[in-house]
Write an enzyme that holds these catalytic residues in place. Structure first.
Site, PDB file in Angstrom:
ATOM      1  N   CYS A 162      76.143  -6.316  73.352  1.00 12.36           N
ATOM      2  CA  CYS A 162      74.795  -6.322  73.923  1.00 12.36           C
ATOM      3  C   CYS A 162      73.786  -6.190  72.782  1.00 12.36           C
ATOM      4  CB  CYS A 162      74.648  -5.165  74.895  1.00 12.36           C
ATOM      5  SG  CYS A 162      72.960  -4.926  75.497  1.00 12.36           S
ATOM      6  N   CYS A 216      71.773  -2.589  72.986  1.00 10.49           N
ATOM      7  CA  CYS A 216      72.320  -1.286  72.586  1.00 10.49           C
ATOM      8  C   CYS A 216      73.512  -1.375  71.651  1.00 10.49           C
ATOM      9  CB  CYS A 216      72.697  -0.481  73.832  1.00 10.49           C
ATOM     10  SG  CYS A 216      74.101  -1.161  74.748  1.00 10.49           S
ATOM     11  N   CYS A 223      74.583  -5.084  81.027  1.00 13.21           N
ATOM     12  CA  CYS A 223      75.282  -4.162  80.141  1.00 13.21           C
ATOM     13  C   CYS A 223      75.483  -2.833  80.869  1.00 13.21           C
ATOM     14  CB  CYS A 223      74.473  -3.953  78.861  1.00 13.21           C
ATOM     15  SG  CYS A 223      75.163  -2.695  77.762  1.00 13.21           S
ATOM     16  N   CYS A 249      73.168   0.032  78.792  1.00 10.88           N
ATOM     17  CA  CYS A 249      71.695   0.073  78.779  1.00 10.88           C
ATOM     18  C   CYS A 249      71.068  -0.689  79.949  1.00 10.88           C
ATOM     19  CB  CYS A 249      71.150  -0.464  77.460  1.00 10.88           C
ATOM     20  SG  CYS A 249      71.298  -2.245  77.241  1.00 10.88           S
ATOM     21  N   CYS A 306      78.906 -16.460  82.198  1.00 11.25           N
ATOM     22  CA  CYS A 306      78.005 -17.398  81.534  1.00 11.25           C
ATOM     23  C   CYS A 306      76.833 -16.570  81.006  1.00 11.25           C
ATOM     24  CB  CYS A 306      77.557 -18.445  82.553  1.00 11.25           C
ATOM     25  SG  CYS A 306      76.673 -19.825  81.849  1.00 11.25           S
TER      26      CYS A 306
END
Length: 166
Positions: free
Chosen positions: A78, A81, A127, A130, A150
């Protein structure tokens, strides 16, 4: 000329259609995440494109991400974070123009919420650390899971695997 019947019909269509066209389920926003920042902090740390996707549930243009063609071994994390979320071992070319994976590293690193934007019903992927919007998951992927995560490349960073010294 606008009469009462047309006014009521227009209001009814707007009441039903606007949420379908513009609305997204914001269930991820209601969850408690380990990483919490103010809107100002997110804006300061992310690029405008990253902010639009991760915090505004946007979508980058297809075929625009350098990560689409990333073929090295490592993990995709991510961009909000830094949590590793997907392995290069599960990455595949879906032909859609976005980096695609058939599974996350584990069930805790991502979550899903219902997304009804643009008149479609989809599962948005966020995520698990976060809450940043990563993309969508579909059930038309390859074996063994049959899933296609995707994802927006701008919402990800790549962490190459460390090479062992010989």
């Amino acid at each position: 000329m606008l009469n009462r019947r047309r006014l009521m019909l227009s209001a009814g269509i707007a009441a039903i259609g606007l949420p379908l066209l513009l609305g997204r389920s914001r269930n991820a926003a209601a969850e408690a995440f380990a990483v919490n920042r103010s809107d100002a902090e997110w804006r300061a740390m992310l690029t405008s494109d990253q902010y639009e996707v991760l915090r505004g549930q946007g979508t980058e243009r297809p075929f625009s991400s350098a990560l689409l063609h990333e073929e090295r071994k490592g993990n995709f994390a991510c961009a909000g974070c830094g949590q590793d979320a997907f392995s290069s071992a599960t990455k595949f070319d879906s032909g859609t123009g976005w980096p695609s994976f058939w599974a996350p590293l584990d069930r805790q690193v991502v979550g899903t919420t219902r997304d009804t934007s643009f008149g479609m019903v989809r599962e948005a992927v966020h995520c698990g650390r976060c809450g940043g919007h990563l993309g969508h998951v579909f059930d038309d992927g390859p074996k063994p899971t049959g899933l296609r995560y995707c994802l927006n490349g701008v919402a990800l960073t790549f962490h190459p695997a460390e090479r062992k010294a010989s």
